[in-house]
Scaffold this active site. Structure first.
Site, PDB file in Angstrom:
ATOM      1  N   GLY A  96       0.835  -1.200   0.000  1.00  0.00           N
ATOM      2  CA  GLY A  96       0.000   0.000   0.000  1.00  0.00           C
ATOM      3  C   GLY A  96       0.861   1.237   0.000  1.00  0.00           C
ATOM      4  O   GLY A  96       2.042   1.175   0.363  1.00  0.00           O
ATOM      5  N   CYS A 128       5.357  -6.095   1.656  1.00  0.00           N
ATOM      6  CA  CYS A 128       5.724  -4.677   1.759  1.00  0.00           C
ATOM      7  C   CYS A 128       4.969  -3.999   2.912  1.00  0.00           C
ATOM      8  O   CYS A 128       5.240  -4.283   4.066  1.00  0.00           O
ATOM      9  CB  CYS A 128       5.504  -3.995   0.414  1.00  0.00           C
ATOM     10  SG  CYS A 128       6.340  -2.423   0.264  1.00  0.00           S
ATOM     11  N   TYR A 129       3.984  -3.138   2.609  1.00  0.00           N
ATOM     12  CA  TYR A 129       3.220  -2.497   3.695  1.00  0.00           C
ATOM     13  C   TYR A 129       2.659  -3.550   4.645  1.00  0.00           C
ATOM     14  O   TYR A 129       2.668  -3.369   5.869  1.00  0.00           O
ATOM     15  CB  TYR A 129       2.070  -1.672   3.087  1.00  0.00           C
ATOM     16  CG  TYR A 129       1.259  -0.912   4.118  1.00  0.00           C
ATOM     17  CD1 TYR A 129       1.641   0.362   4.531  1.00  0.00           C
ATOM     18  CD2 TYR A 129       0.110  -1.473   4.685  1.00  0.00           C
ATOM     19  CE1 TYR A 129       0.909   1.060   5.486  1.00  0.00           C
ATOM     20  CE2 TYR A 129      -0.627  -0.783   5.644  1.00  0.00           C
ATOM     21  CZ  TYR A 129      -0.221   0.492   6.032  1.00  0.00           C
ATOM     22  OH  TYR A 129      -0.949   1.170   6.974  1.00  0.00           O
ATOM     23  N   HIS A 158       8.089  -7.435  -3.828  1.00  0.00           N
ATOM     24  CA  HIS A 158       6.788  -7.826  -4.407  1.00  0.00           C
ATOM     25  C   HIS A 158       6.911  -9.122  -5.215  1.00  0.00           C
ATOM     26  O   HIS A 158       7.338  -9.087  -6.370  1.00  0.00           O
ATOM     27  CB  HIS A 158       6.261  -6.702  -5.308  1.00  0.00           C
ATOM     28  CG  HIS A 158       5.798  -5.520  -4.533  1.00  0.00           C
ATOM     29  ND1 HIS A 158       4.533  -5.409  -4.024  1.00  0.00           N
ATOM     30  CD2 HIS A 158       6.458  -4.402  -4.124  1.00  0.00           C
ATOM     31  CE1 HIS A 158       4.408  -4.280  -3.354  1.00  0.00           C
ATOM     32  NE2 HIS A 158       5.576  -3.652  -3.399  1.00  0.00           N
ATOM     33  N   GLU A 176       4.591 -10.753  -6.583  1.00  0.00           N
ATOM     34  CA  GLU A 176       3.591 -10.822  -7.650  1.00  0.00           C
ATOM     35  C   GLU A 176       4.037 -10.142  -8.942  1.00  0.00           C
ATOM     36  O   GLU A 176       3.417 -10.307  -9.984  1.00  0.00           O
ATOM     37  CB  GLU A 176       2.273 -10.192  -7.160  1.00  0.00           C
ATOM     38  CG  GLU A 176       2.274  -8.670  -6.960  1.00  0.00           C
ATOM     39  CD  GLU A 176       2.850  -8.221  -5.613  1.00  0.00           C
ATOM     40  OE1 GLU A 176       3.553  -9.026  -4.977  1.00  0.00           O
ATOM     41  OE2 GLU A 176       2.612  -7.067  -5.217  1.00  0.00           O
ATOM     42  N   ASP A 207     -19.027 -10.041 -21.866  1.00  0.00           N
ATOM     43  CA  ASP A 207     -19.543 -10.249 -20.512  1.00  0.00           C
ATOM     44  C   ASP A 207     -21.023 -10.624 -20.492  1.00  0.00           C
ATOM     45  O   ASP A 207     -21.408 -11.614 -19.863  1.00  0.00           O
ATOM     46  CB  ASP A 207     -19.311  -9.005 -19.651  1.00  0.00           C
ATOM     47  CG  ASP A 207     -17.879  -8.505 -19.747  1.00  0.00           C
ATOM     48  OD1 ASP A 207     -17.014  -9.330 -20.112  1.00  0.00           O
ATOM     49  OD2 ASP A 207     -17.628  -7.335 -19.488  1.00  0.00           O
ATOM     50  N   LYS A 229     -11.430 -10.621 -16.654  1.00  0.00           N
ATOM     51  CA  LYS A 229     -11.837 -10.755 -18.059  1.00  0.00           C
ATOM     52  C   LYS A 229     -11.337 -12.051 -18.701  1.00  0.00           C
ATOM     53  O   LYS A 229     -12.076 -12.734 -19.405  1.00  0.00           O
ATOM     54  CB  LYS A 229     -11.298  -9.544 -18.838  1.00  0.00           C
ATOM     55  CG  LYS A 229     -11.878  -9.403 -20.214  1.00  0.00           C
ATOM     56  CD  LYS A 229     -13.159  -8.634 -20.123  1.00  0.00           C
ATOM     57  CE  LYS A 229     -13.764  -8.326 -21.462  1.00  0.00           C
ATOM     58  NZ  LYS A 229     -14.926  -7.430 -21.297  1.00  0.00           N
TER      59      LYS A 229
END
Ligand code: XMP
Length: 513
Positions: free
Chosen positions: A55, A82-83, A169, A171, A227, A369
């Site tokens: 964050g 992290c945060y 991170h 990710e 969608d 998506k």
């Protein structure tokens, strides 16, 4: 819905959706939840692990976001990123130091303990860091498991309590072994099973819809986009003719769109489909209007009016189905807000449920998506529908600069058709994120045969992008642009000049209006 899940507690990191997608790549279901989550809503059996996200705030700052501290003592494995790592430190009585300089970018990580989280990770590897604060003193019971040059405690663990923290991170693609680290957390530490797949999702969702809808009626506005198409086929599978789809032809659609929708959904999928030609109503409402935001508002309002009228004709209905996706859901409730300024109000059917007093069914609201496309594939929806470029709700109205008339829509439909069919034929369609033509409010002089002409100018727009938030203009080869231009000028009456838009987003937007 899959029973097992990972919770991602949201502290406002720009990477949160990325974490969720990475977790799902391991076929593990996860949900992003606000940091204010009520601890009583966390199911201890279903929740296999918790990720405290990164964050932008500093845990040292007054009023910085926090979470219920008991989340760390539920007995569920937790990793703070992290945060999240710094917050864990603060909650558990360690110390976080504010540093004067931010560490941003690649950083070499040295692993000092290869148990669990860093199993199969080499001693030295590259990670991605983006932080100001860092852990100065670890809470009791924690061991350092990695360091970097600027961050002496770059990762820590309380192995007994299964609490972990990483300053980098995992990710982000730049962290070379990020995927392995996430996998270790999910599989080795949380013991999550890989049961989440689009096939299981489709099966579970069909039975959930059946249960929720009972023998009541459901209506859905089908646009022909990915969608609403996937939502329609899924609900149709659950309740058959008790789903009524309404397709509104607003006169602002692409060439042959209404016919195509009828063919696929009425003939192939045998969906209970009502097609409504409301093009005159929309075009009348738009008459004389040139302001883009005004156009959007009129189209939104007219849509609601037409849809409401058609729904009343069906008789008693209890549910309204919508193809809402996960990013919409997260963004609409994010405590950290979305973009601050409204660049364009996106036309959507947000006003419908309130107006119609219906309960909502949103079968895709936990999907990204690409997952929706996979579900569509499972359901046998043709690639032609699933691989389509996005098309805005207000349709051609925001691609006709100036007043929208039937004649101008007809010209633009023909131009767009030549453009899109040529890039399809040349094998470029799937490499481009979105392509379309724009009709400009100016005329230019030309010559055809021996005659002077004074006709319309069109612009072609094609962009590459990942999510539409930023975009680059597509480098379509010149010979192909030449072919497209020739076809348009030779085949579409009323056009004598074609321009190609070479602006990126930002500073331009994708649509011209
Ligand atoms: P912009 O023009 O904002 O477009 O760069 C980003 C993406 O959003 C689509 N778009 C819309 N979609 N209603 C929609 O449903 C709208 O009013 C609207 N305006 C833009 C655009 O086509 C692109 O994919």
């Amino acid at each position: 819905m899959a029973k097992e899940k990972i919770l991602i507690i949201d502290f406002g990191s720009q990477y949160n959706q990325l974490i969720a997608r990475k977790v799902r790549e391991f076929n593990v279901f996860c949900e992003i939840v606000p940091s204010t989550i009520d601890i009583r809503s966390i199911d201890k059996d279903e929740t296999k692990g918790i990720i405290l996200s990164g964050g932008p705030a500093s845990v040292c700052a007054k009023g910085s976001p926090t979470c219920n501290s008991r989340i760390l003592s539920l007995g569920i494995p937790v990793i703070g990123i992290c945060y999240g790592m710094q917050l864990m430190t603060k909650i558990l009585g360690g110390e976080v130091a504010r540093s004067r300089s931010r560490e941003y970018g690649r950083a070499a990580l040295t692993v000092t303990n290869h148990k669990h989280l860093f199993k199969n990770i080499p001693r030295e590897s590259v990670t991605w860091m983006s932080h100001g604060d860092k852990v100065k003193r670890m809470p009791k019971g924690f061991k350092r498991i990695a360091f970097s040059k600027n961050t002496p405690i770059a990762a820590f663990a309380d192995f007994n309590k299964k609490l972990y923290g990483v300053q980098f991170h995992p990710e982000v693609a730049h962290t070379k072994f990020g995927k392995v680290i996430l996998k270790n957390f999910l599989k080795d530490i949380c013991r999550a099973k890989s049961e989440w797949s689009m096939r299981s999702f489709a099966k579970d969702t069909v039975s959930e819809i059946r249960k929720a809808a009972g023998n009541k009626r459901v209506i859905l506005g089908l646009s022909g986009g990915v969608d609403s198409s996937v939502a329609a086929v899924l609900i149709n599978k659950a309740i058959g003719r008790r789903l009524v789809c309404i397709f509104v032809d607003n006169g602002l659609l692409r060439k042959a769109e209404a016919r195509r929708v009828r063919e696929i959904f009425l003939k192939t999928f045998k969906i209970n489909l009502k097609c409504v030609d409301a093009s005159k109503e929309f075009l009348n409402a738009l008459s004389g209007v040139t302001d883009p935001e005004q156009k959007r508002k009129i189209i939104g309002k007219t849509f609601i009016r037409v849809f409401d009228r058609e729904a009343k004709r069906i008789g008693s209905v209890d549910f309204l189905a919508q193809g809402t996706l996960y990013p919409d859901l997260i963004e609409s409730r994010s405590a950290f807000g979305g973009p601050s300024a409204t660049i364009k109000t996106h036309h959507n059917v947000g006003g419908l449920p309130k107006k119609m007093n219906l309960k909502l069914i949103e079968p895709l609201k936990y999907l990204f998506k690409d997952e929706v496309r996979k579900v569509g594939k499972e359901l046998g929806i043709p690639e032609e529908v699933l691989g389509r470029h996005p098309f805005p709700g207000p349709g051609l109205a925001v691609r006709i600069i100036g007043e929208v008339t039937k004649e101008r829509c007809d010209i633009l439909r023909e131009v767009d058709d030549r453009f899109i069919s040529t890039i399809r034929k040349e094998g470029l369609y799937d490499k481009i994120w979105q392509a379309f033509a724009v009709l400009l409010p100016i005329k230019s002089v030309g010559v055809m045969g021996d005659e002077r002409t004074y006709e319309n100018v069109v612009a072609l727009r094609a962009v590459t992008s990942v999510d539409g938030m930023t975009a680059d203009w597509a480098k379509i080869p010149h010979e192909i642009l030449g072919k497209i231009s020739n076809r348009i000028i030779n085949e579409v009456k009323g056009v004598n000049r074609v321009a190609y838009d070479i602006s990126s987003k930002p500073p331009a937007t994708i649509e011209w209006e």
